[in-house]
Design a protein around this motif. Structure first.
Motif, PDB file in Angstrom:
ATOM      1  N   LEU A  38       0.833  -1.195   0.000  1.00 45.53           N
ATOM      2  CA  LEU A  38       0.000   0.000   0.000  1.00 45.53           C
ATOM      3  C   LEU A  38       0.875   1.255   0.000  1.00 45.53           C
ATOM      4  CD1 LEU A  38      -2.844  -0.025   2.565  1.00 45.53           C
ATOM      5  CD2 LEU A  38      -1.589   2.046   2.161  1.00 45.53           C
ATOM      6  N   THR A  39       1.896   1.271   0.864  1.00 45.17           N
ATOM      7  CA  THR A  39       2.802   2.421   0.921  1.00 45.17           C
ATOM      8  C   THR A  39       3.526   2.564  -0.416  1.00 45.17           C
ATOM      9  OG1 THR A  39       3.127   1.880   3.235  1.00 45.17           O
ATOM     10  CG2 THR A  39       4.618   3.486   2.287  1.00 45.17           C
ATOM     11  N   GLY A  40       3.998   1.434  -0.945  1.00 48.87           N
ATOM     12  CA  GLY A  40       4.672   1.466  -2.235  1.00 48.87           C
ATOM     13  C   GLY A  40       3.753   2.053  -3.293  1.00 48.87           C
ATOM     14  N   PHE A  41       2.511   1.650  -3.254  1.00 47.16           N
ATOM     15  CA  PHE A  41       1.553   2.131  -4.244  1.00 47.16           C
ATOM     16  C   PHE A  41       1.336   3.636  -4.113  1.00 47.16           C
ATOM     17  CE2 PHE A  41      -2.751   2.923  -5.746  1.00 47.16           C
ATOM     18  CZ  PHE A  41      -2.718   2.324  -6.985  1.00 47.16           C
ATOM     19  N   VAL A  42       1.206   4.100  -2.889  1.00 48.96           N
ATOM     20  CA  VAL A  42       0.980   5.538  -2.691  1.00 48.96           C
ATOM     21  C   VAL A  42       2.170   6.331  -3.239  1.00 48.96           C
ATOM     22  CG1 VAL A  42       0.687   7.333  -0.961  1.00 48.96           C
ATOM     23  CG2 VAL A  42      -0.531   5.181  -0.724  1.00 48.96           C
ATOM     24  N   ILE A  43       3.390   5.809  -3.009  1.00 46.36           N
ATOM     25  CA  ILE A  43       4.580   6.501  -3.527  1.00 46.36           C
ATOM     26  C   ILE A  43       4.564   6.486  -5.055  1.00 46.36           C
ATOM     27  CG2 ILE A  43       7.094   6.416  -3.686  1.00 46.36           C
ATOM     28  CD1 ILE A  43       7.146   5.329  -0.850  1.00 46.36           C
TER      29      ILE A  43
END
Lengths: 645, 164
Positions: free
Chosen positions: B71-76
């Protein structure tokens, strides 16, 4: 709305009526029986009561139950029971079941199942024996001597054995040199070992054995069977076919027998029912002619139970009394329909103890809000509500499952509400304007909102603790332990608003001073009092971390939304032609199903945690015991003529 | 050599490195945690296959860190425009900021998932002996996850707060 009043029931009646009474209690399902032997000191017991009859009868019924269960398990290996969970169970009268349990035909089915099992076991062991013989003989296939004839004669010795492949030629040469009247025939050879047949004249024993010793010879013991190895292997293959046919016959017979499954199931439930009664009959105290039985009944049902008992056994003596302080009283909760599913959350922690009040109304409100916010997707909410509602209608569940499904349904409603507020409809799949705001645009506001919810729940928790203290007559405790903390916390919160800074200081200091002065009041000397008072202020960090813990509401809500976005983005990459659209739909369904599952689990776990750790720690002790009435527990059937009261 | 040095200090590379670390470390942690729990689960199920559902539930718990990392990777990725297909120009400064923002979930995710896996594995014992107390085992494991949730929150708030 609360914990229901419980009465202790005492019954004295004639022993010949005991069976009748216990049977009635089982059908009523409103009484939790107390094992009198457990609560009576041994010397009193010996003075008051006779020792009960032997447990032979119980063992006998258990044995029969085991037989029936064996037959059912055996049959279901061949014909799996395919009963839909929605099917109505067949209903029987008890007399009919009793008759079934004595039917010759049923027991012959059970016996035949045992016989078939024995036969299968015999086949299996025979097969194993045979396959080990075949394994040994396989390398000896080339040997064309019947095995029974392979033995020493008067002058010669014959031995099968093995040699390292490399040394065969060497051994042959040495034998030729030192023991010419011998032969070594290689039957089979592979990279490591050669299987050989050695024949020599007995008089040359010592020479031969010396050669053998040098060359790591090892004798092979061939199994005591008749015929040449290849004949034996051939025969084994043939027998294997017979075994297979035999198995087939057993399977066919089993599927014929499984027509009796319905009756086996009914008898299985019948014996379980009887065993339940025997268990309860064993809990009474008996004299020569009478027995004494104790149990717990809710106050609401007491009168009904009395009437039912007196109707069945007019000469019985029955009375109800309030439980004593030392009694291990079970807990029964009665809550309105909305709150009922949330009882599950509290029960899984621990049912209310003696000093607790029923926290479920409070739990239900907070849990409802938190669960919805942690998923916060209207599409998912509708799916959850739909599933939960459908399962409630279709399965007609009872007990825990009913509560769980109710929880899912209600949680789904809350999820739909919060999803609409935050504009989440399957993530960003359906473009809908949020009614309130989009958490991705302004997470800080929602973080603060989560903290506010936390503060509210913590204050409610403090209030609940104060209420408990006041109810117990400890008004001062309520003022000091909860009131002063509330003052301090309010003061600290006011610091968040700069224009209230001055007042905030005054209130906080007042609260803190009050705590320092009062929290050590149980200590003996003045120094101890002061120390404990000052140390108690350290708890402020506890309250701080409690509030921060509510940030998980935001975090889990964001997680759902972003994962849904990931699913949508990836699925949309597929949608560029007809097949692509199909794949896209499949990807969307799988992705969102996964997201719902993982986030519903997360929301359940973390909403529960907020109740257990942050909320219950303020006031709730637990440690109660759930009411466990003596009821009819059937797995496959329903009983006709269940008692109505 | 100079070219490599230049590439390494590129904002885009640094941001992607952050996204990759978040997915990679948190995912690794979850894989280890779920693995540990799975071994214990298999032991329980050999005794009583009917407990598959309960053990699976416990086994799934350490899996969330991997999702948080993704999820964090996606937001970045979304922030730097790699998902839309046109990567934005990112200064080295912003790239480093995004890289730093990814660290909480990357490392807390890695370690909390492993320890949550161990707590879940211990919870399998509860399922084996007292299946009705499953919720308590779940709660113990969930206590560990708290820190992953907090790290996720920190990472996400940081990323949202960075202007590029």
């Amino acid at each position: 709305m609360a914990i229901v009043d419980i009465k202790k029931m005492s019954v004295i009646a004639l022993r010949r009526d005991k069976g009748k009474l216990v049977e009635m209690f089982q059908r009523l399902g409103k009484v939790e029986v107390i094992d009198i032997k457990e609560i009576t000191p041994v010397e009193d017991w010996n003075k008051l009561f006779e020792t009960d009859r032997s447990s032979r009868e119980v063992t006998e019924v258990q044995g029969k139950l085991g037989d029936v269960q064996f037959a059912m398990d055996f049959l279901s290996r061949y014909v799996p029971a395919k009963k839909s969970v929605f099917a109505e169970k067949p209903a029987y009268d008890e007399a009919v079941m009793e008759e079934m349990s004595r039917s010759q035909q049923l027991w012959s089915v059970v016996k035949e199942c045992r016989d078939l099992e024995t036969r299968l076991n015999a086949i299996k062991s025979e097969e194993m024996k045979q396959s080990s013989v075949v394994d040994i003989l396989r390398p000896w296939k080339g040997l064309d001597v019947p095995l029974q004839e392979l033995g020493p004669t008067e002058k010669t010795a014959i031995y099968p054995g093995s040699l390292p492949s490399g040394s065969v030629d060497k051994v042959k040469a040495q034998l030729k040199e030192k023991a010419p009247e011998s032969s070594l025939e290689v039957i089979s050879i592979d990279r490591e070992l050669a299987n050989v047949l050695l024949v020599y004249r007995k008089s040359l024993e010592s020479e031969v054995s010396e050669i053998l010793k040098e060359n790591s010879w090892s004798r092979v013991e061939l199994p005591p069977v008749e015929g040449t190895p290849s004949e034996v292997i051939e025969g084994a293959l043939q027998k294997e076919k017979d075994f297979e046919a035999e198995r087939q016959r057993v399977a066919e017979r089993a599927s014929e027998l499984s027509e009796s499954r319905d009756r086996l199931e009914a008898v299985y439930d019948y014996y379980n029912m009887i065993l339940g009664r025997m268990g309860v009959e064993g809990t009474t105290g008996n004299t020569r002619e009478t027995f004494y039985l104790e149990g717990w009944v809710t106050a609401v049902n007491a009168e009904k139970v009395r009437n039912a008992v007196l109707k069945k056994i007019p000469e019985a003596y029955i009375t109800f009394s309030d439980p004593k302080e030392t009694d291990d009283v079970p807990v029964v909760l009665k809550n309105p329909g909305f709150v009922e599913p949330f009882e599950m959350i509290t029960d899984l922690y621990s049912p209310p103890g003696k000093r607790d009040f029923d926290p479920n109304v409070l739990v239900s409100i907070f849990y409802f809000i938190f669960f919805g916010m942690m998923i916060s997707d209207a599409g998912y909410g509708i799916v959850l509500t739909g599933l939960g509602f459908w399962a409630l209608k279709a399965l007609k569940p009872k007990g825990m499952l009913k509560k769980l499904l109710g929880l899912i349904t209600l949680g789904g409603i809350s999820t739909t509400f919060w999803g609409a507020m935050f504009g989440g409809w399957f993530g960003d799949l359906l473009p809908a304007k949020p009614i309130w705001m989009n958490p991705l645009d302004d997470p800080m506001s929602l973080l603060i909102f989560s903290f506010i919810l936390g503060v509210v729940q913590i204050f409610v928790g403090l209030g609940a603790a104060a209420y408990k203290n006041i109810k117990a007559g400890k008004v001062l405790d309520a003022v000091f332990d909860q009131g002063l903390w509330a003052v301090l916390l309010v003061g600290l919160i006011m610091f968040a608003f700069p224009q209230l800074g001055g007042t905030a200081k005054i209130i906080s200091v007042a609260g803190a001073a009050g705590l320092v002065l009062t929290q050590g009041r149980s200590k003996k000397n003045i120094l101890g009092k002061l120390m404990s008072g000052v140390l108690s202020l350290y708890d402020v960090t506890g309250y701080l971390s409690d509030v921060l813990s509510y940030s998980r509401i935001l975090a889990l809500g964001l997680a759902t939304g972003v994962i849904a976005m990931v699913v949508n983005t990836m699925a949309k990459m597929l949608g560029f032609n007809i097949i692509g659209y199909l794949l896209m739909t499949v990807a969307l369904i799988i992705g969102h199903t996964f997201n719902i599952a993982i986030n519903a689990l997360g929301a359940y776990v973390h909403s529960s945690r907020l109740q257990y750790v942050e909320f219950f720690s303020k006031f709730y002790e637990g440690g109660g015991r759930t009411f466990n009435p003596f009821v009819l527990k059937t797995k496959y059937i329903n009983l006709l003529n269940e008692e109505e009261i | 050599m100079l070219e490599l040095k230049f590439a390494l200090t590129q904002g885009q590379f640094l941001s992607l490195m952050g996204a990759a670390l978040a997915v990679l470390l948190a995912g690794t942690g979850s894989a280890i945690g779920v693995g540990i729990a799975g071994q214990a689960a298999a032991g329980v199920v050999t005794e009583d296959p009917a407990k598959f559902g309960q053990t699976l539930l416990l086994q799934a718990l350490p899996g969330t860190q991997g999702i948080y990392g993704l999820l964090t990777g996606f937001v970045i990725m979304q922030k730097i425009g790699i998902i839309g297909g046109n990567i934005a120009e990112i200064s080295t400064q912003s790239g480093l900021l995004i890289f730093a923002a990814a660290l909480p979930i990357a490392f807390v995710g890695l370690f909390s998932a492993i320890y949550q896996g161990k707590a879940s594995a211990a919870g399998m014992g509860i399922v084996a002996k007292r299946p009705e107390e499953l919720a308590k085992g779940i709660t113990y494991a969930a206590m560990v996850e708290t820190y992953a949730v907090l790290a996720l929150l920190a990472s996400i708030l940081m990323i949202f707060g960075i202007n590029i």
